[in-house]
Design a protein around this motif. Structure first.
Motif, PDB file in Angstrom:
ATOM      1  N   PHE A  39       0.839  -1.208   0.000  1.00 20.54           N
ATOM      2  CA  PHE A  39       0.000   0.000   0.000  1.00 20.54           C
ATOM      3  C   PHE A  39       0.874   1.259   0.000  1.00 20.54           C
ATOM      4  CE2 PHE A  39      -2.774   2.983   2.555  1.00 20.54           C
ATOM      5  CZ  PHE A  39      -3.723   3.180   1.567  1.00 20.54           C
ATOM      6  N   HIS A  75       0.204   2.604  -3.530  1.00 17.52           N
ATOM      7  CA  HIS A  75      -0.853   3.584  -3.203  1.00 17.52           C
ATOM      8  C   HIS A  75      -2.275   3.176  -3.624  1.00 17.52           C
ATOM      9  CE1 HIS A  75       2.786   5.802  -2.622  1.00 17.52           C
ATOM     10  NE2 HIS A  75       2.975   6.053  -3.906  1.00 17.52           N
ATOM     11  N   GLY A 117      -7.653   6.476   3.753  1.00 19.96           N
ATOM     12  CA  GLY A 117      -7.881   5.731   2.513  1.00 19.96           C
ATOM     13  C   GLY A 117      -9.315   5.266   2.426  1.00 19.96           C
ATOM     14  N   SER A 118      -9.692   4.803   1.252  1.00 20.93           N
ATOM     15  CA  SER A 118     -11.037   4.267   1.028  1.00 20.93           C
ATOM     16  C   SER A 118     -10.900   2.886   0.424  1.00 20.93           C
ATOM     17  CB  SER A 118     -11.828   5.149   0.060  1.00 20.93           C
ATOM     18  OG  SER A 118     -11.932   6.460   0.540  1.00 20.93           O
ATOM     19  N   TRP A 134      -7.438   2.551  -1.866  1.00 18.94           N
ATOM     20  CA  TRP A 134      -6.542   3.634  -2.312  1.00 18.94           C
ATOM     21  C   TRP A 134      -6.201   4.554  -1.154  1.00 18.94           C
ATOM     22  CZ3 TRP A 134     -11.655   3.412  -4.262  1.00 18.94           C
ATOM     23  CH2 TRP A 134     -12.503   4.441  -3.886  1.00 18.94           C
ATOM     24  N   ASP A 135      -5.055   5.200  -1.282  1.00 16.64           N
ATOM     25  CA  ASP A 135      -4.514   6.083  -0.253  1.00 16.64           C
ATOM     26  C   ASP A 135      -4.965   7.513  -0.564  1.00 16.64           C
ATOM     27  OD1 ASP A 135      -2.931   7.604   1.472  1.00 16.64           O
ATOM     28  OD2 ASP A 135      -1.237   6.206   1.352  1.00 16.64           O
ATOM     29  N   ASN A 136      -5.967   8.005   0.200  1.00 21.18           N
ATOM     30  CA  ASN A 136      -6.484   9.362  -0.066  1.00 21.18           C
ATOM     31  C   ASN A 136      -5.469  10.451   0.239  1.00 21.18           C
ATOM     32  OD1 ASN A 136      -9.232   9.158  -1.030  1.00 21.18           O
ATOM     33  ND2 ASN A 136      -9.751   8.297   0.974  1.00 21.18           N
TER      34      ASN A 136
END
Ligand code: SIN
Length: 292
Positions: A57, A61, A129-130, A260-262
Motif C-alpha cells: 500500500f 498507493h 484511505g477508502s 486507495w490512499d487518499n
C-alpha cells in the motif's frame, strides 16, 4: 521531459525488487497501482499477509484485489486493520453508519466521484484511505472504470521554483463546494467541514511530499489574491488531469475491491455507462491532520 521530471519517474522505475513471501503484487503501471493476489479477504489475515499488504500500500498507493466474495462485516474488518472507520457524512436511517452505498442506474442524474478528487479533504483529519467493493458492474462488462492519479509524482514533476513557492502555502477545503457546484445547498443535518491544510504536506508514514489540492473541495489559497489563487489552482488541476503518466485506470469485475490512499492519490469515477447499473460499497478510514 524536463530533467527533474525524468528523475522523479526514474526514482520509481528503478526501485529495488519488493520482498513478498505470501502475496503476488503485479504493478498496474510502474508509477501507480498494483494488483494483489494470494489473499482471501473473507478470512482473517495472517500477520505476514497484513505486513505485506501494508508494504504494498505504501509503495503502490492503489491496491486491486480480485474475486473477493466478502460480506460488509468482512469488508469493515479488513478496513479496520488500517485505522478507525470514518462514519458516512449523511447516514441513512437503518443503514450501517460506516458503509456508503455507491450506486448509479437509469434514474441517476449524477454519480459520486465523477471528477478528480480525494475523499474527505475538507475534514480536519482527512481520510487515510477508502476501500470500494464493487458487486455489480454495468451489463456487458465494460464501463464504470475508476482512474487514479499519483500526487507525489504530480508534485515532483513541477519545476523546483514552483515547488518551493507551493511549499509555503495553505489552501482552504470546504465541504459545501460540491453541493454548490450541483446548484444545491448542503442539507441542514450535514455538519459542513471547512479546514485549511498545507498545499504540500508530507505523507504521514513515508515523509514524502505531495500535492494536496483538488477541484471539488479546495476553495482558495488564502495568501494569494482571488485571481492568483484561481489561476494557480486551475494550473495544478490541469497538470493532474492532463499528465497521463500520473494515472492508472482500474477496470472493475464483480467482487473487485480497491483500496486507495487518499493522502497521496486522487481518483475519478468515469460515468460512461448511463443508463446501466453499477453498485458497490465503500468504507473509509480516518486519517490524521496533514503536516508540511
Ligand atoms: C468515490 O469514492 O469517489 C467513488 C469511486 C467510484 O465509484 O469508483
Amino acid at each position: 521531459m524536463e530533467e527533474y521530471a525524468l528523475q522523479a519517474v526514474e526514482r520509481l522505475t528503478t526501485r529495488p525488487a519488493e520482498p513478498y513471501e505470501t502475496l503476488s503484487v503485479d504493478p498496474v503501471t510502474p508509477l501507480l497501482g498494483a494488483e494483489v493476489s494470494g489473499v482471501d479477504l473473507s478470512q482473517e489475515l495472517t500477520p505476514q499477509q497484513e505486513k505485506e499488504i501494508k508494504h504494498a500500500f505504501l509503495t503502490h498507493h492503489v491496491l486491486v484485489f480480485r474475486d473477493q466474495d466478502i460480506t460488509p462485516e468482512q469488508h469493515k474488518r479488513f478496513a479496520a486493520l488500517f485505522g478507525e472507520l470514518h462514519p458516512v457524512s449523511l447516514p441513512v436511517e437503518g443503514s450501517d453508519p460506516h458503509i456508503l452505498e455507491i450506486r448509479a442506474d437509469k434514474d441517476s442524474r449524477m454519480v459520486a466521484g465523477d471528477g478528480w478528487h480525494a475523499d474527505g479533504t475538507a475534514d480536519p483529519e482527512p481520510s487515510l484511505g477508502s476501500m470500494l467493493h464493487i458487486t455489480t458492474v454495468p451489463e456487458g462488462g465494460s464501463g464504470g472504470d475508476t482512474m487514479f492519479a499519483n500526487m507525489h509524482l504530480a508534485y515532483e514533476m513541477l519545476s523546483p521554483t514552483l515547488r518551493s513557492f507551493l511549499d509555503g502555502l495553505t489552501a482552504v477545503h470546504d465541504g459545501a463546494l460540491p453541493w454548490r457546484a450541483a446548484g444545491q445547498n448542503p442539507p441542514p443535518e450535514y455538519d459542513v467541514p471547512r479546514n485549511e491544510h498545507p498545499v504540500v504536506p508530507r505523507h504521514p508514514e513515508t515523509g514524502r511530499k505531495l500535492l494536496f489540492v483538488n477541484g471539488p473541495y479546495t476553495s482558495h489559497i488564502p495568501l494569494l489574491s482571488k485571481a492568483e489563487s484561481d489561476a494557480l489552482l486551475a494550473m495544478l488541476y490541469g497538470h493532474i488531469a492532463n499528465t497521463p503518466l500520473l494515472h492508472c485506470r482500474v477496470r472493475w469485475q464483480p467482487g473487485t475491491l480497491v483500496f486507495w490512499d487518499n493522502r497521496c492519490v486522487q481518483h475519478h469515477a468515469v460515468w460512461d455507462y448511463f443508463p446501466l447499473t453499477r453498485h458497490g460499497r465503500r468504507v473509509a478510514i480516518e486519517g490524521t491532520r496533514p503536516q508540511s
